[in-house]
Design a protein around this motif. Structure first.
Motif, PDB file in Angstrom:
ATOM      1  N   ALA A 138       1.081  -1.320  -0.122  1.00  0.00           N
ATOM      2  CA  ALA A 138      -0.036   0.138  -0.501  1.00  0.00           C
ATOM      3  C   ALA A 138       0.773   1.044  -0.298  1.00  0.00           C
ATOM      4  N   PRO A 139       0.288   2.440  -0.631  1.00  0.00           N
ATOM      5  CA  PRO A 139       1.430   3.548  -1.117  1.00  0.00           C
ATOM      6  C   PRO A 139       1.437   3.973   0.121  1.00  0.00           C
ATOM      7  N   HIS A 140       2.514   4.917   1.067  1.00  0.00           N
ATOM      8  CA  HIS A 140       2.451   5.568   1.940  1.00  0.00           C
ATOM      9  C   HIS A 140       2.270   7.029   1.835  1.00  0.00           C
ATOM     10  N   ALA A 141       2.292   8.228   2.572  1.00  0.00           N
ATOM     11  CA  ALA A 141       2.545   9.597   2.849  1.00  0.00           C
ATOM     12  C   ALA A 141       2.968  10.035   1.588  1.00  0.00           C
ATOM     13  N   ALA A 142       4.544  10.086   1.550  1.00  0.00           N
ATOM     14  CA  ALA A 142       5.084  10.508   0.204  1.00  0.00           C
ATOM     15  C   ALA A 142       4.563  10.465  -0.837  1.00  0.00           C
ATOM     16  N   GLU A 143       3.793   8.881  -1.661  1.00  0.00           N
ATOM     17  CA  GLU A 143       3.799   8.677  -2.668  1.00  0.00           C
ATOM     18  C   GLU A 143       1.650   9.137  -3.172  1.00  0.00           C
ATOM     19  N   ILE A 144       1.004   9.744  -2.483  1.00  0.00           N
ATOM     20  CA  ILE A 144       0.239  10.126  -2.394  1.00  0.00           C
ATOM     21  C   ILE A 144      -0.728  12.063  -2.422  1.00  0.00           C
ATOM     22  N   MET A 145       0.542  12.027  -1.649  1.00  0.00           N
ATOM     23  CA  MET A 145       0.276  13.612  -1.155  1.00  0.00           C
ATOM     24  C   MET A 145       0.659  14.374  -2.271  1.00  0.00           C
ATOM     25  N   ASN A 146       0.071  15.978  -2.462  1.00  0.00           N
ATOM     26  CA  ASN A 146       0.537  16.970  -2.958  1.00  0.00           C
ATOM     27  C   ASN A 146       1.835  17.306  -2.044  1.00  0.00           C
ATOM     28  N   ASP A 147       2.354  17.558  -2.788  1.00  0.00           N
ATOM     29  CA  ASP A 147       3.876  18.298  -3.155  1.00  0.00           C
ATOM     30  C   ASP A 147       3.671  19.886  -3.381  1.00  0.00           C
ATOM     31  N   ASP A 148       3.131  20.562  -3.397  1.00  0.00           N
ATOM     32  CA  ASP A 148       3.033  21.512  -3.688  1.00  0.00           C
ATOM     33  C   ASP A 148       1.576  21.980  -3.561  1.00  0.00           C
ATOM     34  N   PRO A 149       1.225  22.141  -2.030  1.00  0.00           N
ATOM     35  CA  PRO A 149       0.016  22.632  -1.455  1.00  0.00           C
ATOM     36  C   PRO A 149      -0.149  23.841  -1.832  1.00  0.00           C
ATOM     37  N   VAL A 150      -1.362  24.280  -2.029  1.00  0.00           N
ATOM     38  CA  VAL A 150      -1.390  26.318  -1.117  1.00  0.00           C
ATOM     39  C   VAL A 150      -1.020  26.198  -0.298  1.00  0.00           C
ATOM     40  N   VAL A 151       0.121  26.958   0.257  1.00  0.00           N
ATOM     41  CA  VAL A 151       0.647  27.867   1.342  1.00  0.00           C
ATOM     42  C   VAL A 151       0.040  28.933   1.627  1.00  0.00           C
ATOM     43  N   LEU A 152      -0.142  28.873   3.332  1.00  0.00           N
ATOM     44  CA  LEU A 152      -0.585  30.615   3.694  1.00  0.00           C
ATOM     45  C   LEU A 152       0.212  30.681   4.950  1.00  0.00           C
ATOM     46  N   THR A 153       0.645  32.272   4.983  1.00  0.00           N
ATOM     47  CA  THR A 153       1.753  32.869   6.286  1.00  0.00           C
ATOM     48  C   THR A 153       0.589  33.248   6.598  1.00  0.00           C
ATOM     49  N   GLU A 154       0.804  33.949   8.518  1.00  0.00           N
ATOM     50  CA  GLU A 154      -0.302  34.537   8.983  1.00  0.00           C
ATOM     51  C   GLU A 154      -0.300  36.014   8.297  1.00  0.00           C
ATOM     52  N   ASP A 155       0.884  36.346   7.921  1.00  0.00           N
ATOM     53  CA  ASP A 155       0.593  37.600   7.003  1.00  0.00           C
ATOM     54  C   ASP A 155      -0.059  38.348   5.711  1.00  0.00           C
ATOM     55  N   GLN A 156      -0.952  36.723   5.409  1.00  0.00           N
ATOM     56  CA  GLN A 156      -1.497  36.845   3.912  1.00  0.00           C
ATOM     57  C   GLN A 156      -3.027  36.760   4.222  1.00  0.00           C
ATOM     58  N   LYS A 157      -3.755  37.354   2.759  1.00  0.00           N
ATOM     59  CA  LYS A 157      -5.055  37.976   3.342  1.00  0.00           C
ATOM     60  C   LYS A 157      -5.600  36.460   2.689  1.00  0.00           C
ATOM     61  N   LEU A 158      -7.206  35.848   2.826  1.00  0.00           N
ATOM     62  CA  LEU A 158      -8.102  35.122   3.133  1.00  0.00           C
ATOM     63  C   LEU A 158      -7.885  34.487   1.251  1.00  0.00           C
ATOM     64  N   ARG A 159      -8.164  36.399   0.785  1.00  0.00           N
ATOM     65  CA  ARG A 159      -8.539  36.656  -0.500  1.00  0.00           C
ATOM     66  C   ARG A 159      -6.900  35.674  -1.416  1.00  0.00           C
ATOM     67  N   HIS A 160      -5.712  35.921  -0.699  1.00  0.00           N
ATOM     68  CA  HIS A 160      -4.951  34.603  -1.707  1.00  0.00           C
ATOM     69  C   HIS A 160      -5.175  33.161  -1.606  1.00  0.00           C
ATOM     70  N   ALA A 161      -5.265  32.850  -0.273  1.00  0.00           N
ATOM     71  CA  ALA A 161      -6.112  31.692  -0.213  1.00  0.00           C
ATOM     72  C   ALA A 161      -6.621  31.521  -1.186  1.00  0.00           C
ATOM     73  N   ALA A 162      -7.687  31.789  -0.982  1.00  0.00           N
ATOM     74  CA  ALA A 162      -9.289  31.775  -1.920  1.00  0.00           C
ATOM     75  C   ALA A 162      -8.678  31.448  -3.015  1.00  0.00           C
ATOM     76  N   GLU A 163      -7.775  33.043  -4.540  1.00  0.00           N
ATOM     77  CA  GLU A 163      -7.043  32.851  -5.599  1.00  0.00           C
ATOM     78  C   GLU A 163      -6.186  31.430  -5.951  1.00  0.00           C
ATOM     79  N   GLN A 164      -5.620  30.949  -4.563  1.00  0.00           N
ATOM     80  CA  GLN A 164      -5.263  30.123  -4.746  1.00  0.00           C
ATOM     81  C   GLN A 164      -5.423  28.750  -4.979  1.00  0.00           C
ATOM     82  N   MET A 165      -6.594  28.244  -4.117  1.00  0.00           N
ATOM     83  CA  MET A 165      -7.062  26.954  -4.196  1.00  0.00           C
ATOM     84  C   MET A 165      -7.749  27.089  -5.157  1.00  0.00           C
TER      85      MET A 165
END
Length: 158
Positions: free
Chosen positions: A5-32
């Motif tokens: 069976a696969p492990h996490a590394a084999e099925i994960m998205n290795d380039d997820p949308v990443v948000l930092t505290e100083d970014q706006k929610l709008r940025h996350a929504a647009e990237q998602m």
């Protein structure tokens, strides 16, 4: 010979949308929206996952603005409740158990040395389980085998 069976590394998205505290929610929504993903990960300055911002969190933020005239606050206040993290070598059964125990969790962060390396959605685990099981020649025998192992407290090789 059966394929493990696969492990996490084999099925994960290795380039997820990443948000930092100083970014706006709008940025996350647009990237998602751009990446066609229902979740993003809020990280701290050392890239350690703080929480998951899902579409549900974005909807709560929108309702705060529309219904209550509130300005959108910190991304932290719109994170999904709870966020299990898994190491890259986490097995499929372990990930499925985490999602089963945490019914409101839609995604989990994958970490290496406590730093974000990927994101696994609930749908990724379901897809991996179905794909793995469809490769079984004798599906019913495999399910009986898994049930017997779980009854003895062993972790099966799904």
């Amino acid at each position: 010979m059966k394929k493990p069976a696969p492990h996490a590394a084999e099925i994960m998205n290795d380039d997820p949308v990443v948000l930092t505290e100083d970014q706006k929610l709008r940025h996350a929504a647009e990237q998602m929206w751009k990446q066609h993903t229902p979740a993003s990960v809020l990280v701290d300055a050392e890239r350690r996952p703080v929480g998951i911002l899902s579409q549900q969190g974005l909807i709560r933020a929108l309702l705060d603005v529309v219904n209550h005239g509130m300005p959108v606050g910190s991304p932290r206040q719109y994170l999904d409740p709870g966020m299990p993290t898994v190491e890259e070598d986490a097995g499929l059964v372990h990930m499925a158990e985490l999602f089963a125990r945490h019914e409101l969790v839609r995604a989990m962060a994958v970490v290496r040395d406590e730093k974000l390396v990927g994101l696994i959605l609930r749908a990724d685990v379901v897809h991996a389980v179905m794909k793995h099981l469809s490769g079984a020649e004798h599906r019913e025998q495999r399910l009986l085998y898994l049930t017997a192992l779980r009854g003895r407290g062993e972790t099966p090789d799904f």
